[in-house]
Design an enzyme around this catalytic site. Sequence first.
Site, PDB file in Angstrom:
ATOM      1  N   LYS A  54       8.483 -12.145   9.105  1.00  0.00           N
ATOM      2  CA  LYS A  54       7.569 -11.326   8.295  1.00  0.00           C
ATOM      3  C   LYS A  54       6.501 -12.218   7.651  1.00  0.00           C
ATOM      4  CE  LYS A  54      11.106  -7.820   7.537  1.00  0.00           C
ATOM      5  NZ  LYS A  54      12.162  -7.241   6.712  1.00  0.00           N
ATOM      6  N   GLN A 100      14.929  -7.561   1.055  1.00  0.00           N
ATOM      7  CA  GLN A 100      15.559  -7.676   2.371  1.00  0.00           C
ATOM      8  C   GLN A 100      17.004  -7.194   2.307  1.00  0.00           C
ATOM      9  OE1 GLN A 100      13.995  -8.427   5.176  1.00  0.00           O
ATOM     10  NE2 GLN A 100      15.827  -8.277   6.438  1.00  0.00           N
ATOM     11  N   ASP A 123       8.607  -0.521   2.513  1.00  0.00           N
ATOM     12  CA  ASP A 123       9.723  -0.198   3.405  1.00  0.00           C
ATOM     13  C   ASP A 123       9.849   1.315   3.610  1.00  0.00           C
ATOM     14  OD1 ASP A 123      11.332  -2.123   4.667  1.00  0.00           O
ATOM     15  OD2 ASP A 123      12.213  -2.760   2.755  1.00  0.00           O
TER      16      ASP A 123
HETATM   17  N1  GUN Z   1      17.095  -5.285   7.086  1.00  0.00           N
HETATM   18  C1  GUN Z   1      17.077  -4.824   8.362  1.00  0.00           C
HETATM   19  N2  GUN Z   1      16.018  -4.008   8.564  1.00  0.00           N
HETATM   20  C2  GUN Z   1      15.355  -3.954   7.384  1.00  0.00           C
HETATM   21  C3  GUN Z   1      14.167  -3.263   6.967  1.00  0.00           C
HETATM   22  O1  GUN Z   1      13.508  -2.529   7.715  1.00  0.00           O
HETATM   23  N3  GUN Z   1      13.807  -3.462   5.667  1.00  0.00           N
HETATM   24  C4  GUN Z   1      14.527  -4.253   4.817  1.00  0.00           C
HETATM   25  N4  GUN Z   1      14.089  -4.368   3.569  1.00  0.00           N
HETATM   26  N5  GUN Z   1      15.624  -4.894   5.178  1.00  0.00           N
HETATM   27  C5  GUN Z   1      16.030  -4.739   6.465  1.00  0.00           C
END
Ligand code: GUN
Length: 295
Positions: A54, A100, A123
């Site tokens: 990211k 996360q 998100d």
């Molecule tokens: N962990 C796995 N997929 C995601 C996601 O789309 N967002 C977040 N914040 N954590 C994740």
Amino acid sequence: MTAQLLDGKSLARTIEKTLRDEVETFAKVRGRRPRLVVVLVGDVAASGSYVKSKESAAARVGIDSEVIRVPVTTDTLRLVSLVQGIAQDTHGPADGILVQLPLPAHIDTLAVLDAVPADRDVDGFHPENAGLLSQGRPRFIPCTAAGVQRMLIDAGIETAGKHVVIIGRSDIVGKPLALLLSARGIGGDATVTLCHSRSADLPHLTRQADILIAAVGHPNLITASMIKPGAVVVDVGINRVETDGTSRLVGDVDFTTVREVASWISPVPGGVGPLTVAMLLANTVLAAELRLGQT
Ligand code: GUN
């Protein structure tokens, strides 16, 4: 028949190019770049590697990002107050805030996620954003679900009137996908079946799918005999498996056999994963623009 590949990596690069221009325009008008703040708790290797991808994708399109690392020993109260502080820009402007997941078991995940204000929730997990999506007026759409829909649209795969079978009812992927693909409009208008761990006779259900989307986190669960010939298969699973002492990523779909039956298939890695990241960047730019009052 050997299926055509749904190349998420190359589509993600195309999306990034468009975003780069939007970010430059934003920077000129606002005098700063859109900014994403990520909270990473503990040192789970997979989460660390997702966060890294990211960060580097943000850098490629000119979005500023900061990762705040928190020890696994933190508690819910401290994490909530950290997120509240970030939302007050105490760690610099935070157009987008992402925690996360998964969080350690002793943390109340919903309490932490609820501390992310709806207008910074890149998100798309906040109840307000989930509600807007369910009413067909989305603001921030959960990134993986948005990525899957974008992948289908880009490949010219018609969803209207098609039977989409989704395996997995998570708040992050399965549920928002069911809403998106059954909503009116481009990339929608599908008839959706949402399967889960209590669904009876899964192969019977999957064989009815014109478009099958697997999002369960179970390596190679979907085999060729579960696919209607010519179906589109989208693999959202990212599972790390060990074979002969080496570790590699596989999806929920048994790629080698299923690709001989399907018309389209997304690989793992290089399928849905890069699109999830691209959609996060798009949501971050949107969040920054909403703050500026441009949209
Ligand atoms: N962990 C796995 N997929 C995601 C996601 O789309 N967002 C977040 N914040 N954590 C994740």
